[in-house]
Write an enzyme that holds these catalytic residues in place. Structure first.
Site: not given
Length: 336
Positions: A31-34, A58, A236, A275, A278
C-alpha cells in the site's frame, strides 16, 4: 548530522545513469505505491536504455492496472513505448502454470521433464516458488533486456525472491546428485509410454543448464554494479519500521541498497490555510522525515507527493515519473 557532509542527490538519477545495472528491485510494505514507483522508474530507464522489462511478482498484478493494459506471463510491449515491456508472474503457481514456451522442445522429452521436475521439486521444501522464479529468469536472460525492473510483492515475498538463486542452487545440487538414480527410472517410465527415442539424460541436462544460469544470476544479484534495490515507504511508523527491517535483511543477503523513495507526502504551502487533518498529517510526516534523514544520511532519499488523482495509464505514469529525476516542487510554491 554532520554539517560538512554534502547530502546525496534526492532522486533516482544515480540509478538511471548507472549503465551497468541489469536488475533493479523495487519493494516495501503493502500500500505504499511500489507499483507506481517501479513503473515510473521503468519509464525513465526506457529513455536511456535499449530495452527495458518490468516484471510483477506480486499476485495482485498491479502493473496491468497502472498502465491500464492487460499483461501476461510473456513479455508484452507497453502501449505508447517502443522499448518498454511488461510481464506478470505468480510465484505461488509453480512450474505447471508457466507457459509452454518455457519448456520448448521438438519431442515429448521436455514435456515429460516438466512434469517429472514438478514432482521432484515438490519434495524439496521452499523450492517450488524459487524454481518458478528460476524458469522466468532463464527466459528473461535469453531475451537480453538491457535492464529488468522487479515490481515485488510485500516484504516477506520480496526477501524470498532475493534469496531464490541460493535456494535453487542448493535444491538443484541435491537433484543432480540423485541424477544417476533418476535417469534409469525415467528411461523405464518413457519406454512404458512408447517413447523409446527420448533421451533419459534430457532432465539431467535441463537441470545442469538451469543450475549454470542460476549460479550466474546469484553472482549478479550480489554485484552492486549489476543489481540494486529501491525501498519504497511512506512517512509513518509501521512503514519506516518495515523499511529498516528490509534494509537490514538486504544487507545481510549481500544485496546493494542505497535508494529510498518516501511516497504520498503532503507539500503544504501554508499549514495555517490547511484543514486540521492535513496540518496534523503534515506534522506526523515531518517527524518521520526527520528520522529518515538521520537513519539514511548515506542514501539517496526521493520524496514524492500525494496527488489528488490516481496515477494510471501510460501518459499519467510518464508525467509522474519526472518526479523521480528531480525533486518535486508544488505548483505555486513561493520563491525563496
Amino acid at each position: 548530522m554532520v554539517d560538512n557532509l554534502e547530502p546525496l542527490e534526492p532522486s533516482l538519477q544515480n540509478l538511471v545513469e548507472q549503465d551497468s545495472l541489469k536488475w533493479i528491485f523495487v519493494g516495501g510494505k503493502g500500500g505504499v505505491g511500489k507499483t507506481t514507483c517501479s513503473s515510473s522508474l521503468a519509464v525513465q530507464l526506457s529513455k536511456v536504455r535499449e530495452s527495458v522489462l518490468i516484471i510483477s511478482t506480486d499476485p495482485a498484478h498491479n502493473i496491468s492496472d497502472a498502465f491500464d493494459q492487460k499483461f501476461t506471463k510473456v513479455p508484452t510491449k507497453v502501449n505508447g513505448f517502443d522499448n518498454l515491456f511488461a510481464m506478470e508472474i505468480d510465484p505461488n503457481a509453480g512450474l505447471n502454470e508457466l507457459p509452454e514456451e518455457y519448456f520448448e522442445g521438438e519431442n515429448e522429452a521436455l514435456r515429460v521433464s516438466k512434469g517429472v521436475m514438478q514432482e521432484m521439486i515438490n519434495a524439496l521444501p521452499g523450492i517450488d516458488e524459487a524454481m518458478s522464479y528460476a524458469e522466468v529468469m532463464k527466459l528473461v536472460k535469453g531475451m537480453n533486456f538491457s535492464v529488468v525492473v522487479f515490481d515485488t510483492a510485500p516484504t516477506g515475498h520480496t526477501l524470498r525472491l532475493i534469496a531464490f538463486p541460493q535456494v535453487v542452487e542448493k535444491g538443484l545440487g541435491k537433484l543432480l546428485r540423485l541424477k544417476m538414480k533418476v535417469a534409469p527410472l525415467l528411461s523405464q517410465f518413457v519406454s512404458m509410454l512408447g517413447m523409446a527415442d527420448v533421451n533419459a539424460d534430457t532432465l539431467s541436462q535441463k537441470l545442469d543448464d538451469m543450475l549454470r544460469i542460476i549460479t550466474q544470476v546469484n553472482e549478479q544479484f550480489k554485484n552492486p554494479e549489476q543489481t540494486t534495490f529501491v525501498c519504497v515507504c511512506i512517512a509513518e511508523f509501521f512503514s519506516l519500521y518495515e523499511t529498516e527491517r528490509l534494509v537490514q535483511e538486504l544487507t545481510k543477503c549481500g544485496i546493494d541498497v542505497h535508494n529510498i523513495i518516501v511516497n504520498q507526502l503532503l507539500f503544504l504551502q501554508n499549514s495555517h490555510d490547511s484543514c486540521s487533518m492535513c496540518a496534523s498529517r503534515f506534522k506526523i510526516q515531518e517527524k518521520y522525515l526527520d528520522q529518515i534523514a538521520d537513519l539514511y544520511e548515506d542514501f539517496h532519499v526521493t520524496k514524492l507527493p500525494l496527488l489528488e488523482k490516481e496515477v494510471r495509464g501510460p501518459e499519467s505514469i510518464r508525467s509522474f515519473s519526472e518526479n523521480l529525476m528531480k525533486p518535486y516542487e508544488p505548483k505555486g510554491k513561493p520563491k525563496e
